[in-house]
Design an enzyme around this catalytic site. Sequence first.
Site, PDB file in Angstrom:
ATOM      1  NE  ARG A 149      -3.690  -2.353  -0.072  1.00 19.77           N
ATOM      2  CZ  ARG A 149      -3.425  -3.496  -0.710  1.00 19.77           C
ATOM      3  NH1 ARG A 149      -2.300  -3.622  -1.418  1.00 19.77           N
ATOM      4  NH2 ARG A 149      -4.259  -4.508  -0.674  1.00 19.77           N
ATOM      5  CB  SER A 203     -10.020  -1.922   2.571  1.00 18.30           C
ATOM      6  OG  SER A 203      -9.438  -2.500   3.705  1.00 18.30           O
ATOM      7  CD  GLU A 205      -6.034  -0.245   2.050  1.00 15.54           C
ATOM      8  OE1 GLU A 205      -6.736  -0.359   1.028  1.00 15.54           O
ATOM      9  OE2 GLU A 205      -5.691  -1.225   2.742  1.00 15.54           O
TER      10      GLU A 205
END
Length: 306
Positions: free
Chosen positions: A176, A226, A296
Amino acid sequence: MNVKTLERDIKQFLEDADVLVEAPLADYTYTKVGGKADVLVFPRSYTEIEQVVAYTKENGVPLTILGNASNVIIQDGGLRGVVMILTKLDEVKVEGNRITAQSGAAIIDVSRIALDASLTGLEFACGIPGSIGGALYMNAGAYGGEVKDVLEQIVVITDTGERKVMTSEELELSYRTSILQNNNYIAVEATFILENGDQTAIKAKMDELTYLRESKQPLEYPSCGSVFQRPPGHFAGKLIMDAGLQLTRIGGVEVSGKHAGFMVNVANGTASDYINLIKHVQETVQEKFGVSLHREVRIIGDAPEQ
């Protein structure tokens, strides 16, 4: 610099129809929250991007880049300066086993183009609701695949408005993250190297992943995707579920009852609702299990005036 002056100056580079003033960003985000942008622009060429970047740098004007705005929460006070949305740069080309896509293209669409060309490697992206640019920025991934597995190179526009090619290795892609999060470069194009495959098998894999996504994720509501990164040795969704936080609501935003890793806008929620719910979940999971949940999703923009 006042908004009218900024609007006048930006219209030197872009068509009038591609420049909006005091535009509500909630109209352009997956969460359906976000305050107004001083000036919102939709460039149609790399040259236009370069011109806007050079202008904002020269004049000290804040510049924010957005793609599909699927993994970002824009605060209720909005964004100052110029906000650039790249979704009109969406050309995709197939040459042999390579696909080159502009950063405004949806990565879902690119995965479908790969399917049509019988190219395998992008099946994992068939349900990711972001743009190519966003996928590069955070090395997007799902179901065991991620961008770095298939990326060859990208084209960026630097913070001085110059065009530059970067290899996948230079992007320092990991879970990420990418170097794009630190150097203020704007990704405008990506080239993926895929493998020739059997179209029937590729489609079967994409159908399987689409079914898994639709059956497990709350796609019926606006959300930011998410919310948290995967903590080492744990799954964020399971920790949140085990903490009894599903269906916890603040304002119009609640922890999804379908997938605890998602927060959904069920009743005209605000960015502040999202932010407060995220904080509550982080504090509760830390208190119950001693595990830190790291976001995230990005939170950007100004808090609302009190």
